[in-house]
Write a protein that holds these residues in place. Sequence first.
Motif, PDB file in Angstrom:
ATOM      1  N   ALA A 163     -14.595   3.639   8.161  1.00  0.00           N
ATOM      2  CA  ALA A 163     -13.548   2.487   7.709  1.00  0.00           C
ATOM      3  C   ALA A 163     -12.182   3.067   9.148  1.00  0.00           C
ATOM      4  CB  ALA A 163     -12.999   2.500   6.781  1.00  0.00           C
ATOM      5  N   PRO A 164     -12.190   1.980  10.143  1.00  0.00           N
ATOM      6  CA  PRO A 164     -11.185   1.991  10.812  1.00  0.00           C
ATOM      7  C   PRO A 164     -10.312   2.855  10.568  1.00  0.00           C
ATOM      8  CG  PRO A 164     -12.160  -0.141  11.228  1.00  0.00           C
ATOM      9  CD  PRO A 164     -12.419   0.587  10.483  1.00  0.00           C
ATOM     10  N   PRO A 165      -9.640   3.820  10.857  1.00  0.00           N
ATOM     11  CA  PRO A 165      -8.100   4.646  10.094  1.00  0.00           C
ATOM     12  C   PRO A 165      -7.251   3.719  10.398  1.00  0.00           C
ATOM     13  CG  PRO A 165      -8.587   5.739  12.264  1.00  0.00           C
ATOM     14  CD  PRO A 165      -9.961   4.438  11.937  1.00  0.00           C
ATOM     15  N   SER A 166      -6.861   2.437  10.951  1.00  0.00           N
ATOM     16  CA  SER A 166      -5.870   1.592  11.315  1.00  0.00           C
ATOM     17  C   SER A 166      -5.286   0.750  10.231  1.00  0.00           C
ATOM     18  CB  SER A 166      -5.388   0.896  12.304  1.00  0.00           C
ATOM     19  OG  SER A 166      -6.935   0.103  12.288  1.00  0.00           O
ATOM     20  N   THR A 167      -6.714   0.709   8.862  1.00  0.00           N
ATOM     21  CA  THR A 167      -7.306  -0.629   7.978  1.00  0.00           C
ATOM     22  C   THR A 167      -7.155   0.184   7.020  1.00  0.00           C
ATOM     23  OG1 THR A 167      -9.328  -0.940   8.720  1.00  0.00           O
ATOM     24  CG2 THR A 167      -7.665  -2.334  10.114  1.00  0.00           C
ATOM     25  N   THR A 168      -7.066   2.079   7.233  1.00  0.00           N
ATOM     26  CA  THR A 168      -7.771   2.107   5.545  1.00  0.00           C
ATOM     27  C   THR A 168      -6.312   2.704   4.936  1.00  0.00           C
ATOM     28  OG1 THR A 168     -10.119   2.883   6.458  1.00  0.00           O
ATOM     29  CG2 THR A 168      -9.663   3.628   4.632  1.00  0.00           C
ATOM     30  N   VAL A 169      -6.391   2.748   3.544  1.00  0.00           N
ATOM     31  CA  VAL A 169      -4.830   2.703   3.304  1.00  0.00           C
ATOM     32  C   VAL A 169      -4.731   3.170   2.454  1.00  0.00           C
ATOM     33  CG1 VAL A 169      -2.667   1.817   2.351  1.00  0.00           C
ATOM     34  CG2 VAL A 169      -3.886   1.012   3.992  1.00  0.00           C
ATOM     35  N   LEU A 170      -4.018   4.609   1.858  1.00  0.00           N
ATOM     36  CA  LEU A 170      -3.918   5.457   0.685  1.00  0.00           C
ATOM     37  C   LEU A 170      -2.529   5.416  -0.128  1.00  0.00           C
ATOM     38  CD1 LEU A 170      -5.786   7.586   2.586  1.00  0.00           C
ATOM     39  CD2 LEU A 170      -4.741   9.354   1.512  1.00  0.00           C
ATOM     40  N   HIS A 171      -2.459   4.737  -1.290  1.00  0.00           N
ATOM     41  CA  HIS A 171      -1.667   4.342  -2.416  1.00  0.00           C
ATOM     42  C   HIS A 171      -1.602   5.624  -2.819  1.00  0.00           C
ATOM     43  CE1 HIS A 171      -1.558  -0.012  -1.447  1.00  0.00           C
ATOM     44  NE2 HIS A 171      -2.557   0.436  -1.105  1.00  0.00           N
ATOM     45  N   PHE A 172      -0.088   5.880  -2.289  1.00  0.00           N
ATOM     46  CA  PHE A 172      -0.148   7.404  -3.346  1.00  0.00           C
ATOM     47  C   PHE A 172       1.018   6.978  -4.748  1.00  0.00           C
ATOM     48  CE2 PHE A 172      -0.098   8.313   1.114  1.00  0.00           C
ATOM     49  CZ  PHE A 172      -0.814   9.713   0.887  1.00  0.00           C
ATOM     50  N   LEU A 173       0.593   8.087  -5.721  1.00  0.00           N
ATOM     51  CA  LEU A 173       0.823   7.647  -7.124  1.00  0.00           C
ATOM     52  C   LEU A 173       1.990   9.020  -7.470  1.00  0.00           C
ATOM     53  CD1 LEU A 173      -2.129   5.771  -8.189  1.00  0.00           C
ATOM     54  CD2 LEU A 173      -0.050   4.336  -7.553  1.00  0.00           C
ATOM     55  N   ARG A 183      -3.569  12.059  -7.515  1.00  0.00           N
ATOM     56  CA  ARG A 183      -3.400  10.977  -7.533  1.00  0.00           C
ATOM     57  C   ARG A 183      -2.842   9.968  -6.353  1.00  0.00           C
ATOM     58  NH1 ARG A 183       1.890  14.228  -7.633  1.00  0.00           N
ATOM     59  NH2 ARG A 183       0.383  15.806  -6.111  1.00  0.00           N
ATOM     60  N   GLU A 184      -4.080   9.510  -5.709  1.00  0.00           N
ATOM     61  CA  GLU A 184      -3.976   8.117  -4.761  1.00  0.00           C
ATOM     62  C   GLU A 184      -5.230   7.034  -5.340  1.00  0.00           C
ATOM     63  OE1 GLU A 184      -3.119  11.718  -3.518  1.00  0.00           O
ATOM     64  OE2 GLU A 184      -4.785  11.995  -3.880  1.00  0.00           O
ATOM     65  N   ILE A 185      -4.742   5.886  -4.332  1.00  0.00           N
ATOM     66  CA  ILE A 185      -6.302   5.054  -4.535  1.00  0.00           C
ATOM     67  C   ILE A 185      -6.259   4.238  -3.335  1.00  0.00           C
ATOM     68  CG2 ILE A 185      -6.544   2.663  -5.278  1.00  0.00           C
ATOM     69  CD1 ILE A 185      -4.603   3.388  -7.610  1.00  0.00           C
ATOM     70  N   TYR A 186      -7.406   4.783  -2.603  1.00  0.00           N
ATOM     71  CA  TYR A 186      -8.221   4.687  -1.472  1.00  0.00           C
ATOM     72  C   TYR A 186      -8.773   2.864  -1.408  1.00  0.00           C
ATOM     73  CZ  TYR A 186      -7.830   9.302  -0.895  1.00  0.00           C
ATOM     74  OH  TYR A 186      -7.581  11.027  -1.239  1.00  0.00           O
ATOM     75  N   VAL A 187      -7.945   2.188  -0.587  1.00  0.00           N
ATOM     76  CA  VAL A 187      -8.406   0.914   0.450  1.00  0.00           C
ATOM     77  C   VAL A 187      -8.553   1.011   1.374  1.00  0.00           C
ATOM     78  CG1 VAL A 187      -7.655  -1.620  -0.310  1.00  0.00           C
ATOM     79  CG2 VAL A 187      -6.643   0.846  -1.659  1.00  0.00           C
ATOM     80  N   ALA A 188      -9.950   0.502   1.854  1.00  0.00           N
ATOM     81  CA  ALA A 188     -10.885   0.504   3.567  1.00  0.00           C
ATOM     82  C   ALA A 188     -10.526  -1.449   3.727  1.00  0.00           C
ATOM     83  CB  ALA A 188     -12.336   0.480   3.185  1.00  0.00           C
ATOM     84  N   MET A 237      -4.875  -5.317   5.975  1.00  0.00           N
ATOM     85  CA  MET A 237      -3.293  -5.480   4.539  1.00  0.00           C
ATOM     86  C   MET A 237      -3.171  -6.997   5.242  1.00  0.00           C
ATOM     87  SD  MET A 237      -1.732  -2.143   3.355  1.00  0.00           S
ATOM     88  CE  MET A 237      -0.416  -2.517   2.186  1.00  0.00           C
ATOM     89  N   GLY A 238      -2.664  -7.159   6.242  1.00  0.00           N
ATOM     90  CA  GLY A 238      -2.596  -8.228   6.346  1.00  0.00           C
ATOM     91  C   GLY A 238      -2.481  -8.913   6.122  1.00  0.00           C
TER      92      GLY A 238
END
Length: 173
Positions: A94-104, A129-134, A139-140
């Motif tokens: 997935a494109p790195p600009s739209t793939t996110v790591l939510h740090f917990l 300790r992360e949730i990955y989201v593509a 995201m917007g």
Amino acid sequence: MTAYVALLRAVNVGGTGALAMAELRRLCEAAGFAAVRTYIASGNVVFTSPLDAATVKRRLEEALQVSTGRQVSVAVRTAAELAAALAANPFADAPPSTTVLHFLDAPPQADTLERAVAPDGERLALGAREIYVAYGAGMGRSRLKLPSAAEGTARNVNTVAKLVAMTAEVSAA
């Protein structure tokens, strides 16, 4: 000395959490951290410290409380932890600009994926300790509901990669 990255939650987002990065560097230096560097105006700071991660987190959150008058949550990772989180990204396609790591602060709950609502085809995976989201379309535009990420802070893969490189630089210095 251990290289750390601190990811501040809700800083310089929508104008409600304004904190100049120069002020963040000053706070970190006053807290006893060395080789302090910030990256973009969204609460990313890299530094070294002989302290353990829990003490680093507590010290920085206390300094932010005194400086800003409000509680600012901070996710702290060592250089090795951040690099491992980036390497574990299950969405390398997935494109790195739209793939996110939510740090917990703690491992995500076992039912995190079942409680998520991803109406726009977002792909999700759990990390240490992360949730990955593509996010696909970004995201917007997403209507993703991810209750488990409410206490964390998110960074896209491009930002995480830059922070990994910065931690390697301060480790080598």
